[in-house]
Scaffold this active site. Structure first.
Site, mmCIF file in Angstrom:
data_model
loop_
_atom_site.group_PDB
_atom_site.id
_atom_site.type_symbol
_atom_site.label_atom_id
_atom_site.label_comp_id
_atom_site.label_asym_id
_atom_site.label_seq_id
_atom_site.Cartn_x
_atom_site.Cartn_y
_atom_site.Cartn_z
ATOM 1 N N ASN A 1 -4.717 5.861 -1.748
ATOM 2 C CA ASN A 1 -4.042 4.701 -1.179
ATOM 3 C C ASN A 1 -5.039 3.553 -1.157
ATOM 4 O O ASN A 1 -6.133 3.679 -0.587
ATOM 5 C CB ASN A 1 -3.557 5.025 0.238
ATOM 6 C CG ASN A 1 -3.372 3.786 1.094
ATOM 7 O OD1 ASN A 1 -4.261 3.444 1.867
ATOM 8 N ND2 ASN A 1 -2.258 3.135 0.976
ATOM 9 N N MET B 1 0.835 -1.201 0.000
ATOM 10 C CA MET B 1 0.000 0.000 0.000
ATOM 11 C C MET B 1 0.877 1.263 0.000
ATOM 12 O O MET B 1 2.024 1.223 0.447
ATOM 13 C CB MET B 1 -0.902 0.026 1.235
ATOM 14 C CG MET B 1 -1.979 -1.056 1.226
ATOM 15 S SD MET B 1 -3.188 -0.757 -0.067
ATOM 16 C CE MET B 1 -4.332 -2.111 0.269
ATOM 17 N N CYS B 2 0.315 2.339 -0.466
ATOM 18 C CA CYS B 2 1.008 3.623 -0.510
ATOM 19 C C CYS B 2 0.795 4.368 0.804
ATOM 20 O O CYS B 2 0.081 3.913 1.684
ATOM 21 C CB CYS B 2 0.495 4.451 -1.673
ATOM 22 S SG CYS B 2 0.506 3.577 -3.264
ATOM 23 N N GLU B 3 1.438 5.518 0.928
ATOM 24 C CA GLU B 3 1.205 6.383 2.083
ATOM 25 C C GLU B 3 0.875 7.785 1.602
ATOM 26 O O GLU B 3 1.413 8.273 0.609
ATOM 27 C CB GLU B 3 2.413 6.413 3.030
ATOM 28 C CG GLU B 3 2.583 5.122 3.804
ATOM 29 C CD GLU B 3 3.372 5.305 5.100
ATOM 30 O OE1 GLU B 3 3.388 6.428 5.632
ATOM 31 O OE2 GLU B 3 3.950 4.309 5.557
#
Length: 261
Positions: A108, A1-3
């Site tokens: 996200n 996952m992204c932030e």
């Protein structure tokens, strides 16, 4: 996952301190090595920086860390690629023009079975994130010919986002420079700093700032991040489905998406 990292403030404020903490998560102490980007609103203008290289080793990121660009609304993103290859076209924040305003968006999560609304806005890259952005803009453009008031805007955005919650993770940030809309379906935190200001210590870097040396008694600055960036302050966790519209550092509208049936 992204932030994700966002800021809403009542006076032009730099995000160097928070960005320094997020930067280390971009491939040095975290897996988010597949590009990054940041968008700063300055009046009606939008200053954007993107790089498909890891944030922690990016020369552009080092510039942002050291150059105090002041803004009232900021959106930043570090990417861990899941949908779409590693490329500049797939780095967030994505930007478009609507109603004579620059809009910026970062996301996200991942969605399964998502079909965006059709309209003039189409994705350039191949991420579901950019398709979500175009979906929101196409819906707004079809419903309103000019900027709606905040009640209509947030009602429409929450209606658009409600079905997405059942399709997977959809944490997002959206801004037109006047406000910052944030939605959490899994993980997002916020902190509002106001007088009396005090010191803050980054969690991922030996760096401390005493904000009372850089602020006035009237300043209000809210930082929103996927994970708390400091270890000596009390951050508030969003609840799943919670959305907030920030303006000048304060929550001006808030709500919760319907629960997944």
């Amino acid at each position: 996952m992204c932030e994700l990292l966002g800021m809403s403030a009542n006076v032009p404020t730099d995000i160097c301190f928070s960005f320094a903490g997020l930067m280390r998560r971009g491939g040095e102490i975290g897996p988010h090595k597949d590009g990054w980007g940041v968008a700063f609103y300055e009046g009606k203008g939008l200053r954007c920086f993107h790089d498909a290289n890891p944030c922690h080793s990016s020369a552009i990121a080092r510039l942002i860390e050291q150059y105090p660009i002041k803004s009232e609304n900021v959106i930043c993103h570090i990417r861990q690629a899941n949908v779409g290859n590693v490329s500049l076209a797939n780095t967030h924040p994505f930007t478009r023009e609507l109603w004579g305003q620059y809009w910026a968006f970062a996301h996200n999560g991942q969605l399964a079975g998502f079909t965006p609304a059709t309209g003039p806005y189409t994705a350039v890259g191949d991420t579901d994130s950019e398709r979500i952005f175009c979906h929101l803009l196409n819906t707004l453009a079809a419903r309103y010919c000019a900027p709606p008031d905040l009640d209509d805007l947030t009602r429409t955005l929450s209606e658009c986002c409600a079905p997405l919650r059942a399709m997977g993770v959809c944490n997002l940030m959206l801004s037109n420079g006047d406000w910052l809309f944030t939605l959490c379906t899994s993980k997002l935190h916020w902190i509002t700093r106001r007088a009396p200001f005090g010191p803050a210590q980054l969690s991922d870097l030996e760096l401390e700032v005493d904000f009372k040396q850089h602020t006035t008694a009237n300043d209000v600055v809210t930082v929103i991040a996927t994970e708390p960036l400091t270890n000596n302050e009390q951050w508030t966790a969003y609840q799943p489905g919670e959305w907030r519209l920030w303006q000048h550092g304060e929550t001006v509208r808030e709500g919760t998406l319907p629960a997944i049936q």
